[in-house]
Scaffold this motif. Structure first.
Motif, PDB file in Angstrom:
ATOM      1  N   ASP A 102       0.838  -1.197   0.000  1.00  0.00           N
ATOM      2  CA  ASP A 102       0.000   0.000   0.000  1.00  0.00           C
ATOM      3  C   ASP A 102       0.878   1.254   0.000  1.00  0.00           C
ATOM      4  O   ASP A 102       2.010   1.226   0.489  1.00  0.00           O
ATOM      5  CB  ASP A 102      -0.881   0.039   1.253  1.00  0.00           C
ATOM      6  N   ALA A 103       0.334   2.332  -0.532  1.00  0.00           N
ATOM      7  CA  ALA A 103       1.020   3.621  -0.442  1.00  0.00           C
ATOM      8  C   ALA A 103       1.115   4.004   1.036  1.00  0.00           C
ATOM      9  O   ALA A 103       0.159   3.841   1.795  1.00  0.00           O
ATOM     10  CB  ALA A 103       0.243   4.680  -1.222  1.00  0.00           C
ATOM     11  N   THR A 104       2.255   4.509   1.441  1.00  0.00           N
ATOM     12  CA  THR A 104       2.435   4.888   2.842  1.00  0.00           C
ATOM     13  C   THR A 104       1.757   6.235   3.106  1.00  0.00           C
ATOM     14  O   THR A 104       1.442   6.980   2.168  1.00  0.00           O
ATOM     15  CB  THR A 104       3.942   5.023   3.173  1.00  0.00           C
ATOM     16  N   GLU A 105       1.558   6.538   4.375  1.00  0.00           N
ATOM     17  CA  GLU A 105       0.960   7.836   4.730  1.00  0.00           C
ATOM     18  C   GLU A 105       1.838   8.988   4.250  1.00  0.00           C
ATOM     19  O   GLU A 105       1.342  10.012   3.784  1.00  0.00           O
ATOM     20  CB  GLU A 105       0.737   7.926   6.246  1.00  0.00           C
ATOM     21  N   GLN A 106       3.141   8.817   4.349  1.00  0.00           N
ATOM     22  CA  GLN A 106       4.067   9.858   3.885  1.00  0.00           C
ATOM     23  C   GLN A 106       3.909  10.071   2.370  1.00  0.00           C
ATOM     24  O   GLN A 106       3.882  11.204   1.897  1.00  0.00           O
ATOM     25  CB  GLN A 106       5.507   9.459   4.234  1.00  0.00           C
ATOM     26  N   GLN A 107       3.791   8.971   1.607  1.00  0.00           N
ATOM     27  CA  GLN A 107       3.591   9.089   0.163  1.00  0.00           C
ATOM     28  C   GLN A 107       2.255   9.771  -0.156  1.00  0.00           C
ATOM     29  O   GLN A 107       2.184  10.630  -1.036  1.00  0.00           O
ATOM     30  CB  GLN A 107       3.643   7.713  -0.499  1.00  0.00           C
TER      31      GLN A 107
END
Length: 194
Positions: A102-107
């Motif tokens: 999954d895309a990270t929160e930072q991304q």
């Protein structure tokens, strides 16, 4: 040749001269079983037809979801506004750039920052996986079979970016495609949702 072989050869010659082709009955071979093909078995044929129908149903449903559904809507056709959908990586993403995660929160925060900083973006909305899955359930309410094949984790979270026209949509796509955490960028030719 030895003596027994000579006697057998002589005996066979004598028999061969006295027996005619009509004197010998045909050999009693059993009837050959009919050759079977998948098409001669009703159960197999039925399963093949059912599989074909399911595959074609998936193709039709996928086409329905992918096709511009504004036919007959003069306002939608006349509008030049576009929505750019930025789909984020999920664990089930097939894109190599997503690396199976999954895309990270930072991304997500970086993607949002970039989108909001673009002069072409009139509006940027975030849609979580849960919200996207709920919207999909509503859209596929009439197709239970297709809906049952989709799990909540398969539907990615995304950003919807409203832009003025196709040129702006292409600019947004070019700038955001390839950013870490982005799986796909699609220009939707329908009017933006309110």
């Amino acid at each position: 040749m030895n003596e027994p072989e000579e006697r057998l050869t002589d005996a066979l010659k004598d028999v061969g001269e006295t027996v005619r082709s009509g004197d010998v009955p045909p050999p009693p071979f059993p009837d050959r079983p009919p050759t079977t093909t998948p098409f001669s078995r009703p159960l197999v044929m039925g399963a093949m037809i059912a599989a074909f129908v399911v595959v074609m149903g998936g193709v039709v449903a996928g086409g329905y979801l992918a096709v511009d559904r504004t036919f007959g809507d003069r306002n939608a056709a006349a509008s030049s506004e576009r929505t750019v959908s930025v789909f984020l990586c999920t664990k089930s993403s097939s894109a190599q750039k997503c690396r199976g995660g999954d895309a990270t929160e930072q991304q997500k925060q970086e993607i949002k920052r970039r989108l909001q900083a673009m002069r072409q973006a009139r509006r940027v909305d975030y849609e979580s996986k849960k919200q996207a899955y709920e919207r999909l359930k509503t859209a596929l309410a009439d197709d239970k079979e297709l809906l049952e094949s989709v799990r909540a984790g398969d539907v990615p979270d995304s950003f919807r970016v409203q832009v003025a026209d196709t040129e702006d949509a292409r600019a947004v796509k070019a700038a955001i495609d390839g950013v870490p955490g982005v799986d796909a960028v699609i220009i939707d030719h329908r009017r933006p949702r309110a």
